[in-house]
Design an enzyme around this catalytic site. Structure first.
Site, PDB file in Angstrom:
ATOM      1  N   TYR A  38       6.564  -3.561  18.729  1.00 62.42           N
ATOM      2  CA  TYR A  38       5.442  -3.096  17.900  1.00 62.42           C
ATOM      3  C   TYR A  38       5.521  -3.746  16.517  1.00 62.42           C
ATOM      4  CZ  TYR A  38       2.405   0.353  15.498  1.00 62.42           C
ATOM      5  OH  TYR A  38       1.415   0.978  14.774  1.00 62.42           O
TER       6      TYR A  38
ATOM      7  N   TYR B 150       6.669  -1.901  13.542  1.00 64.15           N
ATOM      8  CA  TYR B 150       8.104  -1.658  13.419  1.00 64.15           C
ATOM      9  C   TYR B 150       8.774  -3.018  13.215  1.00 64.15           C
ATOM     10  CZ  TYR B 150       7.223   3.084  15.155  1.00 64.15           C
ATOM     11  OH  TYR B 150       6.766   4.371  15.311  1.00 64.15           O
TER      12      TYR B 150
ATOM     13  N   SER C   5       0.856  -1.193   0.000  1.00 60.94           N
ATOM     14  CA  SER C   5       0.000   0.000   0.000  1.00 60.94           C
ATOM     15  C   SER C   5       0.886   1.235   0.000  1.00 60.94           C
ATOM     16  CB  SER C   5      -0.937  -0.012   1.212  1.00 60.94           C
ATOM     17  OG  SER C   5      -1.905  -1.014   1.038  1.00 60.94           O
ATOM     18  N   GLY C   6       1.477   1.572   1.159  1.00 55.83           N
ATOM     19  CA  GLY C   6       2.312   2.771   1.227  1.00 55.83           C
ATOM     20  C   GLY C   6       3.809   2.500   1.191  1.00 55.83           C
ATOM     21  N   GLY C   7       4.208   1.227   1.235  1.00 58.05           N
ATOM     22  CA  GLY C   7       5.625   0.877   1.087  1.00 58.05           C
ATOM     23  C   GLY C   7       6.529   1.239   2.258  1.00 58.05           C
TER      24      GLY C   7
ATOM     25  N   TYR D 197      -0.615   4.219  15.617  1.00 57.34           N
ATOM     26  CA  TYR D 197      -0.650   5.180  16.723  1.00 57.34           C
ATOM     27  C   TYR D 197      -0.263   6.559  16.232  1.00 57.34           C
ATOM     28  CZ  TYR D 197       4.338   5.910  16.905  1.00 57.34           C
ATOM     29  OH  TYR D 197       5.606   6.299  16.575  1.00 57.34           O
TER      30      TYR D 197
HETATM   31  C1  LIG Z   1       8.975   7.060   8.275  1.00 59.63           C
HETATM   32  C2  LIG Z   1       8.004   6.160   8.992  1.00 59.63           C
HETATM   33  C3  LIG Z   1       7.181   6.698   9.975  1.00 59.63           C
HETATM   34  C4  LIG Z   1       6.258   5.891  10.660  1.00 59.63           C
HETATM   35  N1  LIG Z   1       5.429   6.468  11.599  1.00 59.63           N
HETATM   36  C5  LIG Z   1       4.496   5.706  12.214  1.00 59.63           C
HETATM   37  C6  LIG Z   1       3.556   6.281  13.122  1.00 59.63           C
HETATM   38  O1  LIG Z   1       3.570   7.483  13.388  1.00 59.63           O
HETATM   39  N2  LIG Z   1       2.641   5.479  13.699  1.00 59.63           N
HETATM   40  C7  LIG Z   1       2.588   4.136  13.427  1.00 59.63           C
HETATM   41  O2  LIG Z   1       1.733   3.460  13.991  1.00 59.63           O
HETATM   42  N3  LIG Z   1       3.457   3.572  12.566  1.00 59.63           N
HETATM   43  C8  LIG Z   1       4.388   4.313  11.947  1.00 59.63           C
HETATM   44  N4  LIG Z   1       5.239   3.731  11.044  1.00 59.63           N
HETATM   45  C9  LIG Z   1       5.130   2.282  10.780  1.00 59.63           C
HETATM   46  C10 LIG Z   1       4.018   1.988   9.785  1.00 59.63           C
HETATM   47  O3  LIG Z   1       2.766   2.012  10.437  1.00 59.63           O
HETATM   48  C11 LIG Z   1       4.229   0.607   9.148  1.00 59.63           C
HETATM   49  O4  LIG Z   1       5.455   0.588   8.468  1.00 59.63           O
HETATM   50  C12 LIG Z   1       3.092   0.249   8.198  1.00 59.63           C
HETATM   51  O5  LIG Z   1       3.103  -1.135   7.977  1.00 59.63           O
HETATM   52  C13 LIG Z   1       3.182   0.988   6.884  1.00 59.63           C
HETATM   53  O6  LIG Z   1       2.095   0.704   6.052  1.00 59.63           O
HETATM   54  P1  LIG Z   1       2.293   0.872   4.468  1.00 59.63           P
HETATM   55  O7  LIG Z   1       1.026   0.518   3.802  1.00 59.63           O
HETATM   56  O8  LIG Z   1       2.908   2.206   4.195  1.00 59.63           O
HETATM   57  O9  LIG Z   1       3.430  -0.207   4.207  1.00 59.63           O
HETATM   58  P2  LIG Z   1       3.624  -1.410   3.187  1.00 59.63           P
HETATM   59  O10 LIG Z   1       5.104  -1.581   3.131  1.00 59.63           O
HETATM   60  O11 LIG Z   1       2.909  -1.196   1.926  1.00 59.63           O
HETATM   61  O12 LIG Z   1       2.964  -2.626   3.949  1.00 59.63           O
HETATM   62  C14 LIG Z   1       3.356  -3.036   5.249  1.00 59.63           C
HETATM   63  C15 LIG Z   1       2.906  -4.481   5.482  1.00 59.63           C
HETATM   64  O13 LIG Z   1       1.490  -4.587   5.328  1.00 59.63           O
HETATM   65  C16 LIG Z   1       1.169  -5.422   4.201  1.00 59.63           C
HETATM   66  N5  LIG Z   1       0.113  -4.735   3.454  1.00 59.63           N
HETATM   67  C17 LIG Z   1       0.211  -3.593   2.749  1.00 59.63           C
HETATM   68  N6  LIG Z   1      -0.966  -3.273   2.218  1.00 59.63           N
HETATM   69  C18 LIG Z   1      -1.849  -4.214   2.608  1.00 59.63           C
HETATM   70  C19 LIG Z   1      -3.227  -4.416   2.372  1.00 59.63           C
HETATM   71  N7  LIG Z   1      -3.936  -3.575   1.608  1.00 59.63           N
HETATM   72  N8  LIG Z   1      -3.824  -5.505   2.908  1.00 59.63           N
HETATM   73  C20 LIG Z   1      -3.110  -6.370   3.667  1.00 59.63           C
HETATM   74  N9  LIG Z   1      -1.795  -6.228   3.915  1.00 59.63           N
HETATM   75  C21 LIG Z   1      -1.168  -5.152   3.396  1.00 59.63           C
HETATM   76  C22 LIG Z   1       2.439  -5.541   3.402  1.00 59.63           C
HETATM   77  O14 LIG Z   1       2.463  -6.723   2.658  1.00 59.63           O
HETATM   78  C23 LIG Z   1       3.493  -5.486   4.491  1.00 59.63           C
HETATM   79  O15 LIG Z   1       3.598  -6.735   5.124  1.00 59.63           O
HETATM   80  C24 LIG Z   1       6.183   4.511  10.358  1.00 59.63           C
HETATM   81  C25 LIG Z   1       7.004   3.984   9.359  1.00 59.63           C
HETATM   82  C26 LIG Z   1       7.915   4.778   8.687  1.00 59.63           C
HETATM   83  C27 LIG Z   1       8.802   4.188   7.622  1.00 59.63           C
END
Ligand SMILES: Cc1cc2nc3c(=O)[nH]c(=O)nc-3n(C[C@H](O)[C@H](O)[C@H](O)COP(=O)(O)OP(=O)(O)OC[C@H]3O[C@@H](n4cnc5c(N)ncnc54)[C@H](O)[C@@H]3O)c2cc1C
Ligand SMILES: *[C@@H]1O[C@H](CO)[C@@H](O)[C@H](O)[C@H]1NC(C)=O
Ligand SMILES: *[C@@H]1O[C@H](CO)[C@@H](O)[C@H](O)[C@H]1NC(C)=O
Ligand SMILES: *[C@@H]1O[C@H](CO)[C@@H](O)[C@H](O)[C@H]1NC(C)=O
Ligand SMILES: *[C@@H]1O[C@H](CO)[C@@H](O)[C@H](O)[C@H]1NC(C)=O
Length: 533
Positions: free
Chosen positions: A469, A472, A106-108, A187
């Site tokens: 968490y 993370y 989704s957001g990587g 969070y």
């Molecule tokens: C710079 C930074 C700041 C952050 N700040 C916070 C914060 O303030 N609060 C907090 O709680 N967390 C924070 N995080 C952690 C963040 O919540 C996780 O990294 C989260 O998994 C990101 O989601 P994503 O869709 O961007 O990631 P992705 O890399 O796309 O996905 C993360 C995981 O979820 C799976 N996934 C993605 N999309 C789906 C979907 N549609 N259905 C099922 N599974 C899916 C992926 O396969 C992977 O295992 C931060 C991370 C970073 C890098």
């Protein structure tokens, strides 16, 4: 009709078997998608193989951790970017049929690149949801349906567009994709008042391992429970979340107050550990801890920045601080009154005066090679012990710790209400990060510092289990497990991410995805075969 359907289905199976042996997998996949297309006559695919000129830019677009883009790491055989829910459904059906290992992005922002790198299987594909980013806000009902590929910043922006007194309590970083973010907890600076993102989810739509689209009523309460904190990539593809909006005041207050060790920072931080968790729920004060310059030239010190959101005006904030945390010495000059949406930009670290429209750009603004870990603290760390930690902290070039207060609403929600178990009794969470820019060159040094620092903090953080968490993600956990059977290894991280909830997650997983289609390095495992029944 029924007969025709069966004939077609067996035709697809036959075809797919013969295709896998004779043609590249992306062609077989493409063919299967076409057969499942809602509009076969206008079928056009968006499959990117490594020979396609756009492959690299699409792969890298949202990938947040450069460590997982290094040339030495495995690359997907192809990326598919669906344009609607049906195409996601078809992708799951086809990948399953053709035996293609699938990663969902989704957001990587995954810390260990799990959404775009597979360290365990080849070939693999990435299902990239970046084109599915609708946000439909319904102010009259205090709700919104938000699509998995949207960033949390887009969600905040679309809410604020319709109302200045509504918000949503999720991540501080605005480029997180809600597909992965909310799945692991989510969070942010309103957690002490309203809990986590998952505590404010009302419904969801997912594609399950059988390729069915299910909402809450259709998936049932066990699966609906599991997807609200059990981590991404284990139970299905989230298509949409239905979230509950929360009230925010017209005027909120933010501040950042910085103290170095030489300015008494150690004592203030020691006090913060108890005060920030007990203070008024409208107030969230996190601490960013980094190296800084001491007063003696060339000498490094530790700086602690108290970075806060208060859901109210500065008059009341000053009263709250006077009684709750006078040691910080907050003054009116430190306080900035603003709107909730601008506080989002402030906390996310955008420069002063940045327009909220920046939230619509929808991808990361900066990237680095990084390694991170997390801990939960349940007992105050003594002042003396803090001092010994700073010595090891300052051995690293660019370390960062973020201490994040709990208490308030976080203590009122039962550990088993959602898979996210770190609730009552947690004083605060620590996140450790180290980043670098020269790629593989200095990587070993930074990774080893991180692991060493983490060993040094062991006596001060939660034990049995040492809680962590899930958002993370940390692939170090379980690596040194002597009993190397995969289920035993999974216990070592599973119990630390989810505590007692891990049992229930394993049961739900075994029921809804018995062939383990949705899997990655740390996906929820199936019950060992002997125990199934
Ligand atoms: C710079 C930074 C700041 C952050 N700040 C916070 C914060 O303030 N609060 C907090 O709680 N967390 C924070 N995080 C952690 C963040 O919540 C996780 O990294 C989260 O998994 C990101 O989601 P994503 O869709 O961007 O990631 P992705 O890399 O796309 O996905 C993360 C995981 O979820 C799976 N996934 C993605 N999309 C789906 C979907 N549609 N259905 C099922 N599974 C899916 C992926 O396969 C992977 O295992 C931060 C991370 C970073 C890098
Ligand atoms: C790359 O893939 C896209 C989507 O499948 C396609 O539209 C485009 O024509 C391809 N470009 C090249 C150069 O093959
Ligand atoms: C600390 O000092 C160095 C060297 O004088 C300088 O380059 C750096 O910007 C300073 N850092 C901070 C945070 O002030
Ligand atoms: C556990 O197994 C993995 C691969 O299955 C291997 O790389 C690792 O070295 C093993 N660890 C131990 C401690 O035996
Ligand atoms: C590892 O754990 C499994 C499952 O509990 C058990 O069956 C096996 O005997 C253990 N192996 C060793 C070497 O301890």
């Amino acid at each position: 009709m029924q007969f025709l359907w069966f004939t077609l289905a067996s035709f697809v199976v036959l075809l797919s078997v013969s295709l896998t042996t004779s043609v590249p997998i992306e062609e077989a996949f493409n063919h299967c998608l076409k057969l499942h297309s809602q509009t076969p006559n206008q079928f056009s695919s968006s499959i990117y193989t490594s020979t396609n000129g756009s492959f690299t830019s699409i792969l890298e677009s949202t990938a947040q951790n450069l460590r997982y883009l290094l040339p030495s790491l495995p690359k997907p055989d192809f990326i598919y970017t669906p344009l609607d829910d049906f195409q996601v459904q078809a992708a799951v059906i086809c990948a399953k049929q053709l035996g293609i290992h699938m990663r969902v992005r989704s957001g990587g922002h995954d810390y260990e690149g799990l959404s775009y790198v597979s360290l365990i299987e080849k070939p693999f594909m990435v299902l990239d949801l970046a084109k599915l980013r609708a946000v439909n806000v319904d102010i009259a009902h205090n709700t919104a349906w938000i699509q998995a590929g949207a960033t949390i910043g887009e969600v905040y922006y679309r809410i604020s567009e319709k109302s200045s007194v509504h918000g949503f309590p999720a991540g501080l970083c605005t480029t997180l994709g809600i597909g992965g973010h909310i799945t692991g907890g989510a969070y942010g600076s309103m957690m002490r008042k309203y809990g986590l993102g998952v505590d404010n989810v009302l419904d969801a739509k997912i594609v399950d391992a059988n390729g069915r689209v299910l909402d809450r009523a259709a998936m049932g309460e066990d699966l609906f429970w599991a997807i609200r904190g059990g981590g991404g990539g284990s139970f299905g593809v989230i298509l949409w979340w239905k979230i509950k909006l929360v009230p925010v005041p017209q005027t909120v207050t933010v501040f950042t107050v910085t103290k170095t060790l030489e300015q008494g920072g150690n004592k203030v931080l020691h006090r913060w550990q108890t005060k920030a968790t007990k203070i008024d729920e409208d107030l969230f004060i996190r601490v960013l801890i980094q190296p800084g310059n001491g007063s003696v030239p060339g000498q490094r010190t530790v700086t602690t920045s108290y970075n806060a959101l208060f859901l109210g005006g500065s008059d009341r904030l000053l009263q709250v601080m006077k009684h709750g945390f006078p040691e910080l010495g907050l003054t009116r000059k430190n306080c900035v009154e603003t709107s909730w949406i601008k506080s989002v930009l402030y906390i996310a670290g955008y420069p002063d005066g940045t327009a909220p429209e920046v939230l619509l750009q929808g991808k990361p603004t900066s990237k680095a090679y990084f390694k991170a870990k997390s801990d939960f603290v349940r007992e105050v760390i003594p002042e003396k012990s803090l001092k010994t930690l700073w010595k090891i902290f300052l051995q690293e070039d660019g370390p960062l710790m973020i201490w994040n207060p709990y208490g308030g609403m976080m203590s009122k929600i039962a550990e088993s209400a959602t898979p996210f178990p770190h609730r009552k009794g947690v004083l605060y969470k620590i996140q450790y990060v180290t980043g670098w820019l020269d790629g593989e060159k200095s990587m070993a040094k930074h990774m080893s510092w991180m692991r060493k620092f983490y060993i040094h903090t062991t006596p001060y953080v939660s034990k049995y289990p040492r809680e962590t968490y899930v958002n993370y993600r940390d692939l170090d956990i379980g690596m040194n497990q002597k009993n190397n059977t995969s289920f035993v290894k999974a216990w070592s991280w599973g119990y630390r991410y989810f505590k007692g909830n891990f049992n229930r997650l394993v049961k739900v997983k075994t029921k809804v995805d018995p062939s383990n289609f949705f899997r990655h390095e740390q996906s929820i495992p199936l019950l060992p075969t002997a125990k199934r029944g």
